[in-house]
Design an enzyme around this catalytic site. Sequence first.
Site, mmCIF file in Angstrom:
data_model
loop_
_atom_site.group_PDB
_atom_site.id
_atom_site.type_symbol
_atom_site.label_atom_id
_atom_site.label_comp_id
_atom_site.label_asym_id
_atom_site.label_seq_id
_atom_site.Cartn_x
_atom_site.Cartn_y
_atom_site.Cartn_z
ATOM 1 N N LYS A 131 111.034 66.683 -20.683
ATOM 2 C CA LYS A 131 110.917 65.467 -21.476
ATOM 3 C C LYS A 131 111.685 65.619 -22.779
ATOM 4 C CE LYS A 131 108.981 66.606 -24.728
ATOM 5 N NZ LYS A 131 109.102 67.744 -25.683
ATOM 6 N N TYR A 216 104.402 62.435 -25.353
ATOM 7 C CA TYR A 216 103.009 62.849 -25.128
ATOM 8 C C TYR A 216 102.031 61.775 -25.594
ATOM 9 C CZ TYR A 216 104.945 67.630 -24.959
ATOM 10 O OH TYR A 216 105.661 68.745 -24.660
HETATM 11 P P1 NAD Z 1 115.531 75.826 -27.014
HETATM 12 O O1 NAD Z 1 116.513 75.433 -28.068
HETATM 13 O O2 NAD Z 1 114.633 76.975 -27.301
HETATM 14 O O3 NAD Z 1 116.297 76.130 -25.647
HETATM 15 C C1 NAD Z 1 117.393 75.381 -25.207
HETATM 16 C C2 NAD Z 1 118.280 76.245 -24.337
HETATM 17 O O4 NAD Z 1 119.441 75.504 -23.965
HETATM 18 C C3 NAD Z 1 118.772 77.521 -25.055
HETATM 19 O O5 NAD Z 1 118.622 78.628 -24.202
HETATM 20 C C4 NAD Z 1 120.247 77.248 -25.298
HETATM 21 O O6 NAD Z 1 121.032 78.428 -25.264
HETATM 22 C C5 NAD Z 1 120.593 76.355 -24.106
HETATM 23 N N1 NAD Z 1 121.789 75.538 -24.303
HETATM 24 C C6 NAD Z 1 122.769 75.405 -23.372
HETATM 25 N N2 NAD Z 1 123.757 74.625 -23.845
HETATM 26 C C7 NAD Z 1 123.412 74.275 -25.096
HETATM 27 C C8 NAD Z 1 124.045 73.467 -26.103
HETATM 28 N N3 NAD Z 1 125.226 72.877 -25.891
HETATM 29 N N4 NAD Z 1 123.407 73.346 -27.284
HETATM 30 C C9 NAD Z 1 122.203 73.921 -27.511
HETATM 31 N N5 NAD Z 1 121.554 74.687 -26.583
HETATM 32 C C10 NAD Z 1 122.162 74.855 -25.387
HETATM 33 O O7 NAD Z 1 114.697 74.513 -26.670
HETATM 34 P P2 NAD Z 1 113.292 74.450 -25.891
HETATM 35 O O8 NAD Z 1 112.200 74.400 -26.878
HETATM 36 O O9 NAD Z 1 113.265 75.465 -24.830
HETATM 37 O O10 NAD Z 1 113.405 72.970 -25.262
HETATM 38 C C11 NAD Z 1 114.190 72.709 -24.121
HETATM 39 C C12 NAD Z 1 113.695 71.412 -23.473
HETATM 40 O O11 NAD Z 1 112.348 71.589 -23.062
HETATM 41 C C13 NAD Z 1 113.691 70.206 -24.414
HETATM 42 O O12 NAD Z 1 114.096 69.059 -23.729
HETATM 43 C C14 NAD Z 1 112.236 70.068 -24.837
HETATM 44 O O13 NAD Z 1 111.864 68.728 -25.134
HETATM 45 C C15 NAD Z 1 111.517 70.573 -23.604
HETATM 46 N N6 NAD Z 1 110.192 71.146 -23.920
HETATM 47 C C16 NAD Z 1 109.116 70.709 -23.230
HETATM 48 C C17 NAD Z 1 107.866 71.214 -23.492
HETATM 49 C C18 NAD Z 1 106.676 70.728 -22.697
HETATM 50 O O14 NAD Z 1 105.553 71.079 -23.040
HETATM 51 N N7 NAD Z 1 106.883 69.970 -21.628
HETATM 52 C C19 NAD Z 1 107.695 72.161 -24.500
HETATM 53 C C20 NAD Z 1 108.816 72.619 -25.181
HETATM 54 C C21 NAD Z 1 110.071 72.094 -24.889
#
Ligand code: NAD
Length: 363
Positions: A131, A216
């Site tokens: 999401k 959420y």
């Molecule tokens: P994060 O920044 O920790 O991770 C993102 C990943 O994408 C990193 O490993 C990064 O290296 C990679 N990536 C690849 N290409 C990229 C680019 N061009 N720019 C930036 N990063 C790039 O983020 P996260 O917290 O893991 O969130 C990722 C997704 O998961 C989001 O859409 C977030 O909304 C979702 N999320 C959902 C929940 C849930 O409870 N459902 C919780 C946290 C995050």
Amino acid sequence: MTRRTAIGSLATIGGAIAISPTLLSGMVSEDKKLGVALVGLGNYATLQLGPALRQTKVCELRGIVTGTPEKAVNWQKEYGISPEHTYDYETFDRLKDDPAIDIVYIVLPNFMHAEYTIRALQAGKHVICEKPMGMDAAECETMIAAAKKAGRKLQVGYRLFYEPHHLQMMKWAQEPFEGRIRLMETSLGFDMARPGLWRIDPKMGGGGALMDLGPYVIQAARRAAGQMPVSVMAQGYIDDPGLYKGIYGTYAWQLRFADHTVCNSTVSFSAYVDRYYVAKGNQFLELKPAFAANSKLTLQDRENATTLPSAEFQQATQMDAFARNILDDTPVVASGEEARTDMRIIDAIKESLKSGKEVDIPR
Ligand code: NAD
């Protein structure tokens, strides 16, 4: 009828809510387990989805997609993933020739969701996308159409659609006892904005806390109400102009429903709040904390507070439910259409922020 508390009424209407009889019916044999590839090994994949995939019964982690070679090596060691199921963003489309991978789970920054979901569907894979599923409702529409065209299933990463305490809130809200639901408050916020975070870049995140936390609190409101809101009036606040550029730090809005139920919501990247409150007359039911992953959730009414054991890794239930949907060819509960519905509401909130007026929400 004698007066009962909200928690008491839940006990008499069946209390524990079945998530899916087939899901709970036991283990699937090893060879029937579906293979999952995680795309984007950031915080959520590392802290939640990887560990949750150690607990799933119907699917298992078999592949990874990452642009960072050190992460690839670490994950291969930690989860026993073979190099032949390890991809980067250049080799991503080769997933189509990998029969070990059935489900591709997109865990990338928001602006990349649509592109990688559609490419994975075109590679013949079923897809879970985090999401917010797309940057707006139109993008969600394109993703849903791509799944239909490919004949593959699409789930949005709405773990709370499979969380028993949230299902209890919905069930009580829609019980006729004590009359109909009148007022809701659903809010989620953390002090988390930092310079350089993609979530506060309008092009990458799409709208700060509204896009990150909005799904959420919006889904909680519309699912408790059991209907779509008809209009929204929104406001935005900036407490740190140096940090928030082109987005607000805190968003507040009021959803109105056709039966005059209202829901007040706040989402913030500047302060903590985590609350899901539903009231009917003088009765209320509240979950606090409500939305953060793997918190112990406390369900409270006027007389009782019950801290229910937190389901460890809600995501395991969510992923197993999706694998079951694929194996049994049944409809997905946290479907792409559910994500599109929330994005229609987010689109209307953005319009209200621009116009300063109450905006009708399309059905
Ligand atoms: P994060 O920044 O920790 O991770 C993102 C990943 O994408 C990193 O490993 C990064 O290296 C990679 N990536 C690849 N290409 C990229 C680019 N061009 N720019 C930036 N990063 C790039 O983020 P996260 O917290 O893991 O969130 C990722 C997704 O998961 C989001 O859409 C977030 O909304 C979702 N999320 C959902 C929940 C849930 O409870 N459902 C919780 C946290 C995050």
